[in-house]
Design a protein around this motif. Structure first.
Motif, PDB file in Angstrom:
ATOM      1  N   THR A 217       8.102  -2.237  10.415  1.00  0.00           N
ATOM      2  CA  THR A 217       8.782  -3.350  11.074  1.00  0.00           C
ATOM      3  C   THR A 217       7.959  -3.294  12.368  1.00  0.00           C
ATOM      4  OG1 THR A 217      10.075  -4.352   9.099  1.00  0.00           O
ATOM      5  CG2 THR A 217       9.707  -5.808  11.218  1.00  0.00           C
TER       6      THR A 217
ATOM      7  N   VAL B  93      12.684  -7.997   5.010  1.00  0.00           N
ATOM      8  CA  VAL B  93      13.086  -7.056   5.037  1.00  0.00           C
ATOM      9  C   VAL B  93      14.548  -6.249   4.397  1.00  0.00           C
ATOM     10  CG1 VAL B  93      11.197  -6.297   6.679  1.00  0.00           C
ATOM     11  CG2 VAL B  93      13.506  -6.654   7.586  1.00  0.00           C
TER      12      VAL B  93
ATOM     13  N   THR C 200      11.297   1.431   6.808  1.00  0.00           N
ATOM     14  CA  THR C 200      11.220  -0.169   6.942  1.00  0.00           C
ATOM     15  C   THR C 200      10.791  -0.646   7.946  1.00  0.00           C
ATOM     16  OG1 THR C 200      11.650  -0.427   4.507  1.00  0.00           O
ATOM     17  CG2 THR C 200      11.975  -2.314   6.029  1.00  0.00           C
TER      18      THR C 200
END
Length: 194
Positions: free
Chosen positions: A41, A55, A37
């Protein structure tokens, strides 16, 4: 091999952006998925994609090390609580910076590998939820990630469950898992667009 997973996430994200504004999209993952994640990003930033609305970095942090998550957990803790022994890492001076095959040949200071290595990258993160347990080997990285995000002015929430282990909420039979699910739902509900 790195960066294939970030490229895959970006491909899915580009498709979602055709139907939804970025502020309505949340991304999260646990363990390697939590690390991904963060890496995805950072990848979005580098490739000019709009940042998602929020997130979730669960069971992980945004730092890496030779053994995975980084911080003092590399030396102080093991994966306990889920009845699996921690892997035995071969240690000698001739190994690359990481024993994790996915990162072979990558630079540990590259923010696409370790977003926590770059304040510039972290400063541009969306609201971030970080979840860990006091017996999770990722705890040190999770705490360090939260403190850096907060110091840089990023909205970041840190939730740590006492006595629980890496990925604890995958067991839906324990009450703490339901608490974690509620935290996740409330966080994304507050931070995603309508």
């Amino acid at each position: 091999m790195f960066p294939a997973a970030s490229e895959d996430v970006a491909a899915v994200y580009r498709e979602l952006l055709k139907s939804y504004p970025a502020r309505n999209i949340g991304i999260y993952g646990c363990s390697a998925g939590g690390m991904l994640t963060g890496m995805a990003t950072a990848w979005f930033q580098k490739h000019g994609l709009p940042r998602p609305g929020a997130v979730g970095v669960f069971c992980a942090g945004l730092t890496t090390s030779a053994f995975g998550f980084g911080g003092d957990a590399d030396f102080m803790t093991a994966a306990i609580g889920d009845a699996r022994a921690a892997p035995s890492w071969p240690i000698n001076d001739e190994l690359p910076w990481t024993a994790l095959p996915y990162f072979k040949g990558s630079d540990p200071n590259d923010p696409l590998v370790s977003p926590g290595s770059s304040d510039e990258t972290l400063r541009r993160f969306p609201p971030t939820l970080i979840i860990s347990g006091t017996r999770g080997f990722e705890l040190s990285s999770a705490v360090k990630t939260h403190s850096r995000l907060t110091a840089l002015g990023v909205k970041a929430d840190l939730h740590i469950w006492e006595g629980l282990f890496h990925g604890f909420f995958y067991n839906p039979d324990i009450p703490e898992s339901h608490e974690a699910y509620d935290v996740m739902l409330r966080f994304f509900d507050r931070n995603l667009g309508r």
